[in-house]
Scaffold this motif. Sequence first.
Motif, PDB file in Angstrom:
ATOM      1  N   ILE A 185       4.129   1.297  -7.487  1.00 24.43           N
ATOM      2  CA  ILE A 185       2.834   1.861  -7.096  1.00 24.43           C
ATOM      3  C   ILE A 185       2.856   2.030  -5.587  1.00 24.43           C
ATOM      4  O   ILE A 185       2.857   1.062  -4.835  1.00 24.43           O
ATOM      5  N   TYR A 186       2.892   3.281  -5.165  1.00 18.60           N
ATOM      6  CA  TYR A 186       3.066   3.588  -3.741  1.00 18.60           C
ATOM      7  C   TYR A 186       2.541   4.996  -3.494  1.00 18.60           C
ATOM      8  O   TYR A 186       2.992   5.948  -4.117  1.00 18.60           O
ATOM      9  N   GLY A 187       1.566   5.115  -2.623  1.00 18.84           N
ATOM     10  CA  GLY A 187       0.971   6.414  -2.372  1.00 18.84           C
ATOM     11  C   GLY A 187       1.152   6.881  -0.947  1.00 18.84           C
ATOM     12  O   GLY A 187       1.372   6.091  -0.025  1.00 18.84           O
ATOM     13  N   SER A 188       1.040   8.168  -0.765  1.00 17.02           N
ATOM     14  CA  SER A 188       1.040   8.756   0.579  1.00 17.02           C
ATOM     15  C   SER A 188      -0.393   8.800   1.088  1.00 17.02           C
ATOM     16  O   SER A 188      -1.279   9.380   0.463  1.00 17.02           O
ATOM     17  N   SER A 189      -0.610   8.211   2.248  1.00 14.31           N
ATOM     18  CA  SER A 189      -1.932   8.233   2.885  1.00 14.31           C
ATOM     19  C   SER A 189      -2.005   9.264   4.003  1.00 14.31           C
ATOM     20  O   SER A 189      -2.940   9.237   4.808  1.00 14.31           O
ATOM     21  N   GLN A 190      -1.042  10.167   4.056  1.00 19.06           N
ATOM     22  CA  GLN A 190      -0.974  11.116   5.162  1.00 19.06           C
ATOM     23  C   GLN A 190      -2.232  11.976   5.282  1.00 19.06           C
ATOM     24  O   GLN A 190      -2.716  12.242   6.380  1.00 19.06           O
ATOM     25  N   LYS A 191      -2.757  12.426   4.166  1.00 18.07           N
ATOM     26  CA  LYS A 191      -3.963  13.261   4.191  1.00 18.07           C
ATOM     27  C   LYS A 191      -5.122  12.500   4.838  1.00 18.07           C
ATOM     28  O   LYS A 191      -5.818  13.026   5.706  1.00 18.07           O
ATOM     29  N   PHE A 192      -5.302  11.254   4.425  1.00 16.23           N
ATOM     30  CA  PHE A 192      -6.388  10.443   4.962  1.00 16.23           C
ATOM     31  C   PHE A 192      -6.155  10.118   6.435  1.00 16.23           C
ATOM     32  O   PHE A 192      -7.075  10.190   7.258  1.00 16.23           O
ATOM     33  N   GLN A 193      -4.938   9.768   6.774  1.00 20.06           N
ATOM     34  CA  GLN A 193      -4.619   9.428   8.157  1.00 20.06           C
ATOM     35  C   GLN A 193      -4.848  10.616   9.086  1.00 20.06           C
ATOM     36  O   GLN A 193      -5.382  10.459  10.199  1.00 20.06           O
ATOM     37  N   LYS A 194      -4.467  11.798   8.638  1.00 18.55           N
ATOM     38  CA  LYS A 194      -4.597  12.991   9.461  1.00 18.55           C
ATOM     39  C   LYS A 194      -6.072  13.305   9.758  1.00 18.55           C
ATOM     40  O   LYS A 194      -6.422  13.696  10.866  1.00 18.55           O
TER      41      LYS A 194
END
Length: 316
Positions: free
Chosen positions: A282-291
């Motif tokens: 279970i591992y997600g990309s938080s790039q959208k939120f961080q940006k």
Amino acid sequence: MRDKVWVTGYGGFMGVHLVDLLESKGGEVLATYFRPTTDLRNSNPRGQVVECDLRDQAKVHGLLKEFQPEKIFHLAAQSYPTVSWDDPWYTIETNVTGTVNIFEGVKKLGLDCKILNACSSAEYGFVTEDEVPVREDHALKPLHPYGVSKVAQEMLGYQYYKNFGIESIAVRIFNTTGPGKANDVCSDFTKRLVQIAKGIDVEKKLRVGNLRTRRAITDVRDVIRAFDLAMNTATVGEAYNLSGEKVYEVREIVDILRGLVSFDFEVWQDPELLRPTDEPIIYGSSQKFQKETGWKQEIPLEKTLKDMLDYWHGIL
């Protein structure tokens, strides 16, 4: 002017931390709970604390009418996948009907109110190695009734936004832990080790399940800070992953804990803790939120685990 904020799920692990943060920033907070999983006796909120079963439409409507919140952090849920297998009816009623009651109340009263929907990585279900870190456009194929209920909760928020203009944001929360957490790997391990240290558990055995599963883990204090940022800066109508950036095998968590305690212990794999459908990673990309928000994970797992050991030392 102080923000008028309703936090549902105050009786849960994240709710207590969130109310503390919001009140420290000067917010006027209504905190509601039902069947709390966190011991609320040591909490001391300055705002209103009210018992509310979100399945009770009249109660929800009455609180909305009386308090007139400008923001709602909707954290309340039956949030345990294993419980959702045993009682899918209660899980669906709480998570889906409860969400409908909130959005319907806001709609009928015509409130100018923004809602943060606390959703879950469980919405994704089985994810293969080559699909991580999973992004928000990944297919939603949950593996248990809890995950299904969270998909429904998120879609309800989207539907009420598109059809009725009720501003809402969905945050898909990945593995989160920290002081006060119950019934997850980090909580179970730290609690058991403190029981061993205090002589409550004389066997000196750490009971574990699958040591090969992998999880990206975030400290609850980073997560609630993200909630606050999301409410103020994220785009309404959107869904965002909120995940740790580093993935740990469960055995690595055990290794970190060995370095945090002053005694040795055995590891015992209990067959009862091996789930038939346990997501391997279970591992997600938080790039959208961080940006969009500027959020980043600040608290390392080593500090989280140490603080959890200190927490259990204080209450056991």
